[in-house]
Design a protein around this motif. Sequence first.
Motif, PDB file in Angstrom:
ATOM      1  N   ASN A   1       0.854  -1.187   0.000  1.00  0.00           N
ATOM      2  CA  ASN A   1       0.000   0.000   0.000  1.00  0.00           C
ATOM      3  C   ASN A   1       0.890   1.238   0.000  1.00  0.00           C
ATOM      4  N   VAL A   2       0.708   2.100  -0.978  1.00  0.00           N
ATOM      5  CA  VAL A   2       1.524   3.311  -1.044  1.00  0.00           C
ATOM      6  C   VAL A   2       0.924   4.342  -0.090  1.00  0.00           C
ATOM      7  N   SER A   3       1.619   4.556   1.011  1.00  0.00           N
ATOM      8  CA  SER A   3       1.195   5.512   2.031  1.00  0.00           C
ATOM      9  C   SER A   3       2.072   6.754   1.894  1.00  0.00           C
ATOM     10  N   SER A   4       2.395   7.408   3.003  1.00  0.00           N
ATOM     11  CA  SER A   4       3.222   8.612   2.952  1.00  0.00           C
ATOM     12  C   SER A   4       3.702   8.968   4.346  1.00  0.00           C
ATOM     13  N   GLY A   5       4.897   9.545   4.404  1.00  0.00           N
ATOM     14  CA  GLY A   5       5.374  10.105   5.658  1.00  0.00           C
ATOM     15  C   GLY A   5       4.483  11.226   6.149  1.00  0.00           C
ATOM     16  N   MET A   6       3.685  11.799   5.239  1.00  0.00           N
ATOM     17  CA  MET A   6       2.720  12.823   5.618  1.00  0.00           C
ATOM     18  C   MET A   6       1.612  12.250   6.498  1.00  0.00           C
ATOM     19  N   GLY A   7       1.511  10.922   6.551  1.00  0.00           N
ATOM     20  CA  GLY A   7       0.544  10.281   7.415  1.00  0.00           C
ATOM     21  C   GLY A   7       1.136   9.802   8.725  1.00  0.00           C
ATOM     22  N   SER A   8       2.415  10.121   8.968  1.00  0.00           N
ATOM     23  CA  SER A   8       3.087   9.726  10.199  1.00  0.00           C
ATOM     24  C   SER A   8       2.846  10.766  11.291  1.00  0.00           C
ATOM     25  N   PHE A   9       2.306  10.330  12.433  1.00  0.00           N
ATOM     26  CA  PHE A   9       2.082  11.265  13.548  1.00  0.00           C
ATOM     27  C   PHE A   9       3.413  11.849  14.022  1.00  0.00           C
ATOM     28  N   THR A  10       4.436  11.016  14.054  1.00  0.00           N
ATOM     29  CA  THR A  10       5.745  11.477  14.515  1.00  0.00           C
ATOM     30  C   THR A  10       6.329  12.536  13.585  1.00  0.00           C
ATOM     31  N   LEU A  11       6.349  12.253  12.296  1.00  0.00           N
ATOM     32  CA  LEU A  11       7.000  13.159  11.350  1.00  0.00           C
ATOM     33  C   LEU A  11       6.223  14.461  11.159  1.00  0.00           C
ATOM     34  N   THR A  12       4.893  14.402  11.230  1.00  0.00           N
ATOM     35  CA  THR A  12       4.119  15.634  11.046  1.00  0.00           C
ATOM     36  C   THR A  12       4.187  16.542  12.269  1.00  0.00           C
ATOM     37  N   HIS A  13       4.811  16.067  13.361  1.00  0.00           N
ATOM     38  CA  HIS A  13       5.055  16.920  14.531  1.00  0.00           C
ATOM     39  C   HIS A  13       6.515  17.372  14.618  1.00  0.00           C
ATOM     40  N   ASP A  14       7.297  17.055  13.585  1.00  0.00           N
ATOM     41  CA  ASP A  14       8.707  17.424  13.545  1.00  0.00           C
ATOM     42  C   ASP A  14       8.879  18.561  12.539  1.00  0.00           C
ATOM     43  N   THR A  15       9.013  19.778  13.037  1.00  0.00           N
ATOM     44  CA  THR A  15       9.083  20.933  12.146  1.00  0.00           C
ATOM     45  C   THR A  15      10.408  21.047  11.409  1.00  0.00           C
ATOM     46  N   GLU A  16      11.348  20.176  11.738  1.00  0.00           N
ATOM     47  CA  GLU A  16      12.602  20.139  10.993  1.00  0.00           C
ATOM     48  C   GLU A  16      12.445  19.394   9.666  1.00  0.00           C
ATOM     49  N   ARG A  17      11.338  18.709   9.516  1.00  0.00           N
ATOM     50  CA  ARG A  17      11.094  17.915   8.313  1.00  0.00           C
ATOM     51  C   ARG A  17       9.967  18.529   7.488  1.00  0.00           C
ATOM     52  N   ALA A  18       9.978  18.226   6.190  1.00  0.00           N
ATOM     53  CA  ALA A  18       8.929  18.742   5.302  1.00  0.00           C
ATOM     54  C   ALA A  18       7.552  18.286   5.746  1.00  0.00           C
ATOM     55  N   GLU A  19       7.467  17.056   6.278  1.00  0.00           N
ATOM     56  CA  GLU A  19       6.164  16.542   6.722  1.00  0.00           C
ATOM     57  C   GLU A  19       5.569  17.395   7.842  1.00  0.00           C
ATOM     58  N   GLY A  20       6.433  18.001   8.645  1.00  0.00           N
ATOM     59  CA  GLY A  20       5.961  18.811   9.755  1.00  0.00           C
ATOM     60  C   GLY A  20       5.694  20.257   9.398  1.00  0.00           C
ATOM     61  N   ARG A  21       6.108  20.658   8.215  1.00  0.00           N
ATOM     62  CA  ARG A  21       5.935  22.057   7.808  1.00  0.00           C
ATOM     63  C   ARG A  21       4.786  22.250   6.827  1.00  0.00           C
ATOM     64  N   ASN A  22       4.319  21.174   6.217  1.00  0.00           N
ATOM     65  CA  ASN A  22       3.274  21.290   5.204  1.00  0.00           C
ATOM     66  C   ASN A  22       1.922  20.883   5.765  1.00  0.00           C
ATOM     67  N   LEU A  23       0.915  21.681   5.480  1.00  0.00           N
ATOM     68  CA  LEU A  23      -0.434  21.399   5.943  1.00  0.00           C
ATOM     69  C   LEU A  23      -1.274  20.836   4.794  1.00  0.00           C
ATOM     70  N   ALA A  24      -1.844  19.679   5.030  1.00  0.00           N
ATOM     71  CA  ALA A  24      -2.724  19.041   4.046  1.00  0.00           C
ATOM     72  C   ALA A  24      -3.646  18.103   4.816  1.00  0.00           C
ATOM     73  N   PRO A  25      -4.641  18.656   5.513  1.00  0.00           N
ATOM     74  CA  PRO A  25      -5.441  17.860   6.445  1.00  0.00           C
ATOM     75  C   PRO A  25      -6.044  16.587   5.867  1.00  0.00           C
ATOM     76  N   LEU A  26      -6.615  16.665   4.690  1.00  0.00           N
ATOM     77  CA  LEU A  26      -7.288  15.485   4.158  1.00  0.00           C
ATOM     78  C   LEU A  26      -6.300  14.435   3.664  1.00  0.00           C
ATOM     79  N   TYR A  27      -5.274  14.881   2.971  1.00  0.00           N
ATOM     80  CA  TYR A  27      -4.278  13.932   2.469  1.00  0.00           C
ATOM     81  C   TYR A  27      -3.568  13.235   3.621  1.00  0.00           C
ATOM     82  N   THR A  28      -3.118  13.998   4.620  1.00  0.00           N
ATOM     83  CA  THR A  28      -2.398  13.399   5.737  1.00  0.00           C
ATOM     84  C   THR A  28      -3.283  12.431   6.511  1.00  0.00           C
TER      85      THR A  28
END
Length: 231
Positions: A130-157
Motif C-alpha cells: 500500500n503506497v502511504s506517505s510520511g505525511m501520514g506519520s504522527f511522529t513526522l508531522t510533529h517534527d518541524t525540521e522535516r517537510a512533513e511537519g511544515r506542510n499542511l494538508a489535512p485530508l491527504y495526511t
Amino acid sequence: MTTTFITGANKSLGYETARRLIDAGHTVLLGARDPERGRQAADALGARFVQIDVTDDASVAAAADDIAAHEGRIDVLINNAGVFGPHVPADQLTATDAGAVFEVNVVGIVRVTHAFLPLLRKSAHPVIVNVSSGMGSFTLTHDTERAEGRNLAPLYTASKAAVTMLTTQYAKSWPDVKVNAADPGYTATDFNAHSGPQTVTEGTDAIVGLATIGADGPTGTFRDRHGEMPW
C-alpha cells in the motif's frame, strides 16, 4: 514468473514502479482509470493494460475478472492510486472534499484488496504493498525540521494515516499474505508540481523493495527507502 498488478500506474510513481519491476522480471499488469493513457503507458513499457477505477465497484470487479480469465492469479498487488485533494486552507475544506480524497486513498484500497484477495491467495507467496506517505506519520508531522511537519494538508495526511493503519490491520488479519506500507518520500511528481528533491526512481525504492520481498520478508511494516518509518 511473478505477476504484479499496480493501480494508478499510467504516470509518475506507478509508471516507474511498473518499469522497474518489468526490468526485474515481473509480468506487470498496468492498472489505470483512463483507457487511452493506460494503454499508451502499457505499450511503452511492455505491460498489459487493465482498466480500473478504484472508486467504482463494477470497474474493480471487472478488472479482477479480466485478470482471473487471463493470468489466473496475481502474486503482488500494489495499491498506488491516490489523490492529494484541494490545495486550499483548512477552513475551506468541505465534507465533499473529504469524501473524494478518502474514496480514492482509503476506500479504494479496501475495494481493490477485497476484489483481488482471491487472486492473491492463488499465489505461493502473496504480497500487498500500500503506497502511504510520511505525511501520514504522527511522529513526522510533529517534527518541524522535516517537510512533513511544515506542510499542511489535512485530508491527504489523514487519509494516509488511515492507509498505514489499514495496512497493519490487514497484516494481522491475514498471516498468509505479506502486507506492508511504503512511503515514497518527497518526490518530484504532479502532487507537488515536481518540486520534490527525489527522482521518481528514488521515490519507488521502498515500493519496489517491498514488492520483491521473499516468503521470509516482513509484514505489517511501514518503510521508506532508508528503512522503517515512525508511526
